[in-house]
Write a protein that holds these residues in place. Structure first.
Motif, PDB file in Angstrom:
ATOM      1  N   LEU A  28       0.833  -1.197   0.000  1.00 54.20           N
ATOM      2  CA  LEU A  28       0.000   0.000   0.000  1.00 54.20           C
ATOM      3  C   LEU A  28       0.872   1.253   0.000  1.00 54.20           C
ATOM      4  CD1 LEU A  28      -2.777  -0.838   2.597  1.00 54.20           C
ATOM      5  CD2 LEU A  28      -2.907  -0.968   0.133  1.00 54.20           C
ATOM      6  N   LEU A  29       0.451   2.245  -0.762  1.00 52.08           N
ATOM      7  CA  LEU A  29       1.056   3.569  -0.719  1.00 52.08           C
ATOM      8  C   LEU A  29       0.008   4.500  -0.120  1.00 52.08           C
ATOM      9  CD1 LEU A  29       3.303   5.319  -3.159  1.00 52.08           C
ATOM     10  CD2 LEU A  29       1.250   6.516  -2.478  1.00 52.08           C
ATOM     11  N   VAL A  30       0.334   5.078   1.017  1.00 53.40           N
ATOM     12  CA  VAL A  30      -0.590   5.952   1.742  1.00 53.40           C
ATOM     13  C   VAL A  30       0.059   7.320   1.874  1.00 53.40           C
ATOM     14  CG1 VAL A  30      -1.819   6.286   3.916  1.00 53.40           C
ATOM     15  CG2 VAL A  30      -1.500   3.998   3.025  1.00 53.40           C
ATOM     16  N   TYR A  31      -0.687   8.355   1.511  1.00 51.81           N
ATOM     17  CA  TYR A  31      -0.176   9.719   1.631  1.00 51.81           C
ATOM     18  C   TYR A  31      -0.182  10.161   3.084  1.00 51.81           C
ATOM     19  CZ  TYR A  31      -0.607  10.155  -3.416  1.00 51.81           C
ATOM     20  OH  TYR A  31      -0.463   9.983  -4.765  1.00 51.81           O
ATOM     21  N   GLU A  32       0.839  10.868   3.485  1.00 51.75           N
ATOM     22  CA  GLU A  32       0.891  11.439   4.828  1.00 51.75           C
ATOM     23  C   GLU A  32       0.028  12.704   4.870  1.00 51.75           C
ATOM     24  OE1 GLU A  32       2.339  10.094   7.500  1.00 51.75           O
ATOM     25  OE2 GLU A  32       2.906   8.406   6.237  1.00 51.75           O
ATOM     26  N   ALA A  33      -0.424  13.069   6.040  1.00 48.90           N
ATOM     27  CA  ALA A  33      -1.290  14.240   6.213  1.00 48.90           C
ATOM     28  C   ALA A  33      -0.511  15.522   5.905  1.00 48.90           C
ATOM     29  CB  ALA A  33      -1.819  14.287   7.630  1.00 48.90           C
ATOM     30  N   GLN A  34      -1.101  16.373   5.088  1.00 44.51           N
ATOM     31  CA  GLN A  34      -0.486  17.654   4.754  1.00 44.51           C
ATOM     32  C   GLN A  34      -0.930  18.752   5.720  1.00 44.51           C
ATOM     33  OE1 GLN A  34       1.812  18.007   2.296  1.00 44.51           O
ATOM     34  NE2 GLN A  34       1.655  15.780   2.106  1.00 44.51           N
ATOM     35  N   ARG A  35      -2.149  18.626   6.219  1.00 43.05           N
ATOM     36  CA  ARG A  35      -2.683  19.616   7.156  1.00 43.05           C
ATOM     37  C   ARG A  35      -3.239  18.894   8.375  1.00 43.05           C
ATOM     38  NH1 ARG A  35      -5.359  20.409   2.620  1.00 43.05           N
ATOM     39  NH2 ARG A  35      -4.512  21.844   1.124  1.00 43.05           N
ATOM     40  N   ALA A  36      -3.257  19.577   9.478  1.00 44.14           N
ATOM     41  CA  ALA A  36      -3.780  18.997  10.714  1.00 44.14           C
ATOM     42  C   ALA A  36      -5.309  18.945  10.671  1.00 44.14           C
ATOM     43  CB  ALA A  36      -3.331  19.822  11.903  1.00 44.14           C
ATOM     44  N   LYS A  37      -5.872  18.004  11.395  1.00 44.05           N
ATOM     45  CA  LYS A  37      -7.324  17.942  11.528  1.00 44.05           C
ATOM     46  C   LYS A  37      -7.788  19.095  12.404  1.00 44.05           C
ATOM     47  CE  LYS A  37      -7.851  12.988  11.039  1.00 44.05           C
ATOM     48  NZ  LYS A  37      -8.330  11.760  11.671  1.00 44.05           N
ATOM     49  N   ARG A  38      -9.031  19.486  12.210  1.00 44.41           N
ATOM     50  CA  ARG A  38      -9.574  20.574  13.027  1.00 44.41           C
ATOM     51  C   ARG A  38     -10.936  20.150  13.568  1.00 44.41           C
ATOM     52  NH1 ARG A  38     -10.747  21.868   7.816  1.00 44.41           N
ATOM     53  NH2 ARG A  38     -12.819  22.652   7.410  1.00 44.41           N
ATOM     54  N   ILE A  39     -11.336  20.786  14.640  1.00 41.10           N
ATOM     55  CA  ILE A  39     -12.615  20.486  15.275  1.00 41.10           C
ATOM     56  C   ILE A  39     -13.644  21.497  14.795  1.00 41.10           C
ATOM     57  CG2 ILE A  39     -13.828  20.332  17.468  1.00 41.10           C
ATOM     58  CD1 ILE A  39     -11.183  19.484  18.718  1.00 41.10           C
ATOM     59  N   ASP A  40     -14.769  20.976  14.321  1.00 41.31           N
ATOM     60  CA  ASP A  40     -15.848  21.824  13.851  1.00 41.31           C
ATOM     61  C   ASP A  40     -16.452  22.579  15.035  1.00 41.31           C
ATOM     62  OD1 ASP A  40     -17.753  22.762  11.893  1.00 41.31           O
ATOM     63  OD2 ASP A  40     -19.208  21.454  12.887  1.00 41.31           O
ATOM     64  N   ARG A  53      -5.496  12.219   2.286  1.00 43.59           N
ATOM     65  CA  ARG A  53      -5.448  11.351   3.459  1.00 43.59           C
ATOM     66  C   ARG A  53      -6.351  10.128   3.268  1.00 43.59           C
ATOM     67  NH1 ARG A  53      -6.274  13.959   9.269  1.00 43.59           N
ATOM     68  NH2 ARG A  53      -4.281  14.808   8.702  1.00 43.59           N
ATOM     69  N   GLN A  54      -7.354  10.238   2.423  1.00 47.32           N
ATOM     70  CA  GLN A  54      -8.303   9.155   2.212  1.00 47.32           C
ATOM     71  C   GLN A  54      -7.846   8.155   1.144  1.00 47.32           C
ATOM     72  OE1 GLN A  54     -11.965  11.058   1.191  1.00 47.32           O
ATOM     73  NE2 GLN A  54     -11.902  12.412   2.958  1.00 47.32           N
ATOM     74  N   VAL A  55      -6.772   8.479   0.425  1.00 43.52           N
ATOM     75  CA  VAL A  55      -6.335   7.663  -0.705  1.00 43.52           C
ATOM     76  C   VAL A  55      -5.358   6.581  -0.249  1.00 43.52           C
ATOM     77  CG1 VAL A  55      -5.130   7.710  -2.917  1.00 43.52           C
ATOM     78  CG2 VAL A  55      -6.652   9.582  -2.292  1.00 43.52           C
ATOM     79  N   LYS A  56      -5.637   5.335  -0.657  1.00 39.20           N
ATOM     80  CA  LYS A  56      -4.721   4.207  -0.452  1.00 39.20           C
ATOM     81  C   LYS A  56      -4.566   3.519  -1.801  1.00 39.20           C
ATOM     82  CE  LYS A  56      -5.745   2.951   4.310  1.00 39.20           C
ATOM     83  NZ  LYS A  56      -6.214   1.890   5.194  1.00 39.20           N
ATOM     84  N   LEU A  57      -3.358   3.514  -2.320  1.00 39.97           N
ATOM     85  CA  LEU A  57      -3.090   2.864  -3.592  1.00 39.97           C
ATOM     86  C   LEU A  57      -2.447   1.509  -3.325  1.00 39.97           C
ATOM     87  CD1 LEU A  57      -1.569   5.912  -5.472  1.00 39.97           C
ATOM     88  CD2 LEU A  57      -3.880   5.045  -5.644  1.00 39.97           C
ATOM     89  N   SER A  58      -2.907   0.460  -4.000  1.00 41.55           N
ATOM     90  CA  SER A  58      -2.338  -0.864  -3.782  1.00 41.55           C
ATOM     91  C   SER A  58      -1.538  -1.299  -5.005  1.00 41.55           C
ATOM     92  CB  SER A  58      -3.433  -1.884  -3.470  1.00 41.55           C
ATOM     93  OG  SER A  58      -4.306  -2.002  -4.571  1.00 41.55           O
ATOM     94  N   PHE A  59      -0.436  -1.999  -4.744  1.00 42.58           N
ATOM     95  CA  PHE A  59       0.463  -2.476  -5.781  1.00 42.58           C
ATOM     96  C   PHE A  59       0.809  -3.922  -5.484  1.00 42.58           C
ATOM     97  CE2 PHE A  59       1.095   2.056  -5.336  1.00 42.58           C
ATOM     98  CZ  PHE A  59       1.054   2.502  -6.638  1.00 42.58           C
ATOM     99  N   ASP A  60       1.068  -4.689  -6.547  1.00 42.76           N
ATOM    100  CA  ASP A  60       1.429  -6.098  -6.375  1.00 42.76           C
ATOM    101  C   ASP A  60       2.826  -6.271  -5.810  1.00 42.76           C
ATOM    102  OD1 ASP A  60      -1.014  -7.097  -7.257  1.00 42.76           O
ATOM    103  OD2 ASP A  60      -0.399  -7.030  -9.356  1.00 42.76           O
ATOM    104  N   THR A  61       3.751  -5.382  -6.178  1.00 39.67           N
ATOM    105  CA  THR A  61       5.131  -5.514  -5.712  1.00 39.67           C
ATOM    106  C   THR A  61       5.625  -4.192  -5.134  1.00 39.67           C
ATOM    107  OG1 THR A  61       6.082  -4.885  -7.848  1.00 39.67           O
ATOM    108  CG2 THR A  61       5.650  -7.236  -7.489  1.00 39.67           C
TER     109      THR A  61
END
Length: 104
Positions: A28-40, A53-61
């Motif tokens: 899996l290739l997962v992007y690291e967070a670019q911005r901090a989460k905030r409270i509404d 942050r929601q993207v997970k790319l999968s690869f065979d190798t």
């Protein structure tokens, strides 16, 4: 490779609640967070406008995942999987008279 890590490449571990190895074969290739989460302010929910942050790319190798990261100019960190200890044990071993250890 850039000095700042933007993505993490890893092989996920087996789920402890299941005996199968279903989602553990691909990298899996997962992007690291670019911005901090905030409270509404109104509802108190935690939210983020960082959609990567929601993207997970999968690869065979691993090589495919690294090639993707380098092609797109991403800084990446590879986390190697831990070696699995495979201990084959029969069910009847739990009831042996000479059993010395308590199985969990």
């Amino acid at each position: 490779m850039q000095s700042r890590i933007q993505a993490r490449i890893y092989k996920p571990a087996k789920n402890a609640m299941q005996s199968g190895w279903a989602n553990t074969r691909k990298w899996l290739l997962v992007y690291e967070a670019q911005r901090a989460k905030r409270i509404d302010d109104l509802m108190g929910y935690t939210s983020s406008d960082d959609t990567r942050r929601q993207v997970k790319l999968s690869f065979d190798t691993l090589e495919e995942a690294v090639a993707y990261a380098e092609k797109h100019g991403l800084g990446y960190e590879v986390q190697e999987p831990h070696a699995r200890k495979l201990r084959i044990k029969a069910y009847s071993d739990n009831f042996k008279f000479a059993r010395t250890t308590r199985s969990a």
